[in-house]
Every structure is written in structure tokens, then in C-alpha cells.
Design a protein around this motif. Structure first.
Motif, PDB file in Angstrom:
ATOM      1  N   LEU A 120       0.766  -1.317   0.003  1.00 26.29           N
ATOM      2  CA  LEU A 120      -0.193   0.123  -0.061  1.00 26.29           C
ATOM      3  C   LEU A 120       0.837   1.601  -0.137  1.00 26.29           C
ATOM      4  O   LEU A 120       0.538   2.308  -0.974  1.00 26.29           O
ATOM      5  CB  LEU A 120      -0.883  -0.385   1.505  1.00 26.29           C
ATOM      6  N   GLU A 121       1.987   1.636   0.281  1.00 28.75           N
ATOM      7  CA  GLU A 121       2.458   2.285   0.585  1.00 28.75           C
ATOM      8  C   GLU A 121       3.412   2.664  -0.613  1.00 28.75           C
ATOM      9  O   GLU A 121       3.403   4.089  -0.854  1.00 28.75           O
ATOM     10  CB  GLU A 121       3.246   2.285   1.889  1.00 28.75           C
ATOM     11  N   GLU A 122       3.742   1.721  -1.063  1.00 27.88           N
ATOM     12  CA  GLU A 122       4.422   1.894  -2.552  1.00 27.88           C
ATOM     13  C   GLU A 122       2.886   2.332  -3.148  1.00 27.88           C
ATOM     14  O   GLU A 122       3.552   3.524  -4.264  1.00 27.88           O
ATOM     15  CB  GLU A 122       5.016   0.574  -2.945  1.00 27.88           C
ATOM     16  N   LYS A 128       0.320   4.380  -9.077  1.00 29.89           N
ATOM     17  CA  LYS A 128       0.378   2.935  -9.113  1.00 29.89           C
ATOM     18  C   LYS A 128      -0.177   1.376  -8.500  1.00 29.89           C
ATOM     19  O   LYS A 128      -0.272   1.482  -7.049  1.00 29.89           O
ATOM     20  CB  LYS A 128       1.127   2.439  -9.912  1.00 29.89           C
ATOM     21  N   PRO A 129      -0.894   0.564  -8.769  1.00 30.01           N
ATOM     22  CA  PRO A 129      -1.547  -0.239  -7.468  1.00 30.01           C
ATOM     23  C   PRO A 129      -0.104  -1.440  -7.998  1.00 30.01           C
ATOM     24  O   PRO A 129      -0.289  -2.570  -8.186  1.00 30.01           O
ATOM     25  CB  PRO A 129      -2.235  -0.493  -8.303  1.00 30.01           C
ATOM     26  N   ALA A 130       0.441  -0.886  -6.537  1.00 31.22           N
ATOM     27  CA  ALA A 130       1.641  -2.103  -6.363  1.00 31.22           C
ATOM     28  C   ALA A 130       1.516  -3.491  -5.562  1.00 31.22           C
ATOM     29  O   ALA A 130       2.118  -4.364  -6.410  1.00 31.22           O
ATOM     30  CB  ALA A 130       2.432  -1.131  -5.261  1.00 31.22           C
ATOM     31  N   GLY A 131       0.358  -3.352  -5.624  1.00 29.49           N
ATOM     32  CA  GLY A 131      -0.037  -4.566  -4.733  1.00 29.49           C
ATOM     33  C   GLY A 131      -0.962  -5.978  -6.228  1.00 29.49           C
ATOM     34  O   GLY A 131      -0.754  -7.244  -5.464  1.00 29.49           O
ATOM     35  N   THR A 311      -6.380   2.164  -4.330  1.00 26.46           N
ATOM     36  CA  THR A 311      -5.292   2.222  -4.029  1.00 26.46           C
ATOM     37  C   THR A 311      -3.882   1.398  -4.693  1.00 26.46           C
ATOM     38  O   THR A 311      -3.143   1.557  -5.479  1.00 26.46           O
ATOM     39  CB  THR A 311      -4.587   3.432  -3.287  1.00 26.46           C
ATOM     40  N   ALA A 312      -4.214   0.168  -3.316  1.00 32.29           N
ATOM     41  CA  ALA A 312      -3.298  -0.672  -4.010  1.00 32.29           C
ATOM     42  C   ALA A 312      -3.380  -2.123  -4.892  1.00 32.29           C
ATOM     43  O   ALA A 312      -2.270  -2.122  -5.582  1.00 32.29           O
ATOM     44  CB  ALA A 312      -2.893  -1.686  -2.495  1.00 32.29           C
ATOM     45  N   MET A 313      -4.661  -1.415  -4.917  1.00 28.52           N
ATOM     46  CA  MET A 313      -4.717  -3.214  -6.204  1.00 28.52           C
ATOM     47  C   MET A 313      -5.633  -3.012  -7.540  1.00 28.52           C
ATOM     48  O   MET A 313      -5.113  -3.443  -7.786  1.00 28.52           O
ATOM     49  CB  MET A 313      -5.755  -4.448  -5.413  1.00 28.52           C
ATOM     50  N   ALA A 314      -6.518  -2.090  -7.500  1.00 31.77           N
ATOM     51  CA  ALA A 314      -7.551  -1.621  -8.896  1.00 31.77           C
ATOM     52  C   ALA A 314      -6.437  -1.237  -9.327  1.00 31.77           C
ATOM     53  O   ALA A 314      -6.245  -1.483 -10.511  1.00 31.77           O
ATOM     54  CB  ALA A 314      -8.670  -1.526  -8.599  1.00 31.77           C
ATOM     55  N   ASN A 315      -6.234   0.394  -9.263  1.00 28.79           N
ATOM     56  CA  ASN A 315      -5.328   1.531 -10.428  1.00 28.79           C
ATOM     57  C   ASN A 315      -4.632   2.448  -9.908  1.00 28.79           C
ATOM     58  O   ASN A 315      -4.303   2.869 -10.615  1.00 28.79           O
ATOM     59  CB  ASN A 315      -7.198   1.951 -11.237  1.00 28.79           C
TER      60      ASN A 315
END
Length: 356
Positions: A120-122, A128-131, A311-315
Motif C-alpha cells: 500500500l505505501e508503495e 500505481k496499484p503496486a499490490g 489504491t493498492a490493487m485496482a488502479n
């Protein structure tokens, strides 16, 4: 709604909540284990009399140690009660075991979000959805939805549809009050809305606009219903402004929990392209769950946390919006909101919009 304007905890209660949050990932997995391994069901079946550790172990293939540590964790999480060494379900334990909404949310969190949230922090830093790398090699989650393993895909679609589908019986009379003959749906997903429309009005023609990879399930559903003559498909990427929307002929354009998949700038651009596809006098209908318009604080909480899935997964750049922020986008696009109804389904809001 005035849930977030003042402190509601004493200092001791706040520290207790902070300590619970510090162990929240552990408690979440312990709760899933109690549910998935059948322990909550065994305790529930025992009723008010309760059941001992030994009798629970006798019904499972787990060791006494494994059951004991889960039961003791369940006490701390407040899923269980113990009296005279007999365990019973608490009210919260009951909802974890039996409530469909809670089950859908937990499965979505586990299967879609859990591993990716470590990034999430990234995601917040990069936009970008880093996760998403935990699920697949896509720039956003949407092209990959049809490629997810069936059990993981089910968790996503169950979560996506549970809330909005409940609103359909209330929404359909509003959308069809003006007798639209041509309706464009953005983000058709599995075709449920198109099927609902054709079932409600025998004369309406529906066009589903979506990504190529997203059309497969909807196409199968429409064919199975024998409705190919009333439902058509228009594949495009709404984020590519060089790709056209269908020509302007639609009496109604429908978006259900669609615009929350995009940033504010993207929302404005999408709405402006929608305007070019509207017939004279046409309306745009937007169904969204706004966190600031929820009846229950827990509903607002769920929506606020769902924003971090985007934020982390979708877009990496969208969210479950505050109503003021989305309406500002609608206005900036050149539309006017002529009606707002906050009583659709599970506290969804239906916005009716026309060109200024």
C-alpha cells in the motif's frame, strides 16, 4: 451523517482500540480459521449449553493445541464466550458464521486484497496499484478479472454485485419512468443489469460497453437468455480518448458503481464522452455508494477501507468518493444533477444528470 466530527472514546478505550488494530491482521486470519475449519459451526450447533474444548476436538482432525489456540484467540477477538469451560458464540461470532455480507467482505479482503495491501505505501507514493502484482501482471485489475482463478474471481464478483444488485428493484422504475428505447451501460460486467432492463421493459434495446476481456461472461449470459436481438456489445477502453463511444442515439446512459473505478480527471473525460452519445433530452444515471451518505457508521467504514483496494490493487488512483467530490466532477464535465435519491438498496445514491 456526523460520525467523524468528534471523539467518541475515552483514552483507555482508544488505547485498547489501538492495540487491537496492531494485531488486526492476526485476528483476521484467526477469525477465518475459526470459520473455515468449522469451529464456529460446531460451537453454534451446541447451542446455549455450550461445548468443551475436548468435545470440539473430537469432531475435528485438528490437534488439541490447534483448537485451543484458536479458541483463546476467539475469546480475545470477542467471537466466543466461555463459562464453566463451555464455549458459546457471541453475537459477533454469529455474524461471522452466518451473515452473508460479512462473509462476502471477508472473502474479498482475503482473496483480492490481503497480500497486495503489503504494498500500500508503495502504491500511495507511486500512484500505481503496486499490490496488483500479487494477483497478476496487469497495469490495472480490470483486464485480469476474467483471468483470475475461479475461486478468487468469485470473491471479486460476489463483492462487486452484492451491494448494487440489491438496488435494482428500486432503481428500475426511476430509470424507465421516461421510457428510454435505447440504453447504454458502461461497465456491463456479467450482464445482470442488461438482463434486468430487458426483463423490466419489453421494448428497450441495451448496449453494453466494456473492455474486451470483460465481455465474455456477459455475452454468455445474454446468449443463454436468448436476448442477442435486444442486447448488443461495444468493446472499447474508456481511458483511451482516441477510441470512440457509440454514436449519439441513447435515451439513457447507465453507470452502476463504475465511476469509482477512475480518478477525478478520468471521470470528467468519461462523462464528456458520454454526453456525445446522448440523444436529445437523454439522461445519465449514476448509481454510487457515497461514504458520506451512509446511515450506519460501519457502512461508511467499509467504503473508506474499500478505497484502499482501489489504491493498492485496482488502479492506484480512484476511490469510493465523497458525494461532493463526484458531483464536482459531474459539474466540471458540463452536466447538471437534476435528482438525487439516497435510499436505493443498501444506502446507494442514484443521480440523474442532464446536459447543462
Amino acid at each position: 451523517m456526523n460520525f467523524f466530527s468528534k471523539e467518541t472514546k475515552t483514552a483507555l478505550q482508544a488505547k485498547e482500540a489501538a492495540l487491537q488494530l496492531a494485531f488486526a491482521p492476526v485476528a483476521f486470519q484467526a477469525t477465518r480459521a475459526l470459520r473455515n475449519l468449522g469451529i464456529l459451526k460446531i460451537i453454534s450447533d451446541a447451542g446455549r449449553a455450550g461445548i468443551s474444548l475436548e468435545d470440539i476436538v473430537a469432531q475435528l482432525t485438528l490437534s488439541k493445541y490447534a483448537v485451543r489456540v484458536l479458541l483463546e484467540a476467539g475469546l480475545g477477538i470477542e467471537l466466543l464466550l466461555v463459562n464453566d469451560k463451555k464455549y458459546t458464540l457471541s453475537k459477533m461470532g454469529y455474524f461471522i458464521e452466518y451473515d452473508e455480507l460479512t462473509r462476502i467482505n471477508m472473502d474479498f479482503t482475503q482473496d483480492i486484497c490481503y497480500r497486495g495491501m503489503d504494498h500500500l505505501e508503495e502504491a500511495l507514493i507511486t500512484g500505481k496499484p503496486a499490490g496488483l502484482r500479487e494477483l497478476g501482471p496487469w497495469e490495472t485489475i480490470y483486464p485480469g478479472l476474467s483471468l483470475l482463478p475461479p475461486d478468487i474471481g468469485k470473491s471479486w464478483f460476489d463483492f462487486d454485485h452484492y451491494y448494487s444488485d440489491i438496488a435494482y428493484p428500486q432503481v428500475l422504475p426511476v430509470v424507465f419512468a421516461s421510457k428510454p428505447r435505447q440504453l447504454l451501460e458502461l461497465g456491463g460486467n456479467t450482464g445482470k443489469w442488461a438482463l434486468a432492463c430487458t426483463g423490466y421493459d419489453p421494448d428497450v434495446q441495451v448496449t453494453i460497453l466494456d473492455l474486451p476481456g470483460q465481455m465474455g461472461i456477459a455475452t454468455q449470459k445474454i446468449k443463454a437468455a436468448g436476448l442477442e436481438h435486444r442486447v448488443s456489445f461495444f468493446t472499447t477502453d474508456v481511458l483511451n480518448e482516441n477510441l470512440p463511444f457509440p454514436d449519439g442515439k441513447f435515451d439513457a446512459i447507465w453507470m452502476s458503481q463504475f465511476l469509482d473505478c477512475f480518478s477525478e480527471a478520468q471521470i470528467i473525460a468519461i462523462l464528456q464522452r458520454c454526453m456525445a452519445s446522448l440523444a436529445d433530452g437523454g439522461r445519465i444515471y449514476i448509481l454510487e455508494p457515497f461514504w458520506d451518505r451512509q446511515v450506519f457508521k460501519s457502512a461508511a467504514y467499509c467504503l473508506q477501507q474499500t478505497s484502499l483496494y482501489f489504491t493498492a490493487m485496482a488502479n492506484g488512483n480512484s476511490q469510493m468518493y465523497h458525494s461532493d467530490d463526484l458531483i464536482a466532477c459531474i459539474t466540471a464535465a458540463g452536466l447538471t444533477v437534476i435528482s438525487q435519491n439516497d435510499q436505493m438498496g443498501m444506502s446507494y445514491t442514484l443521480l440523474q444528470c442532464v446536459i447543462k
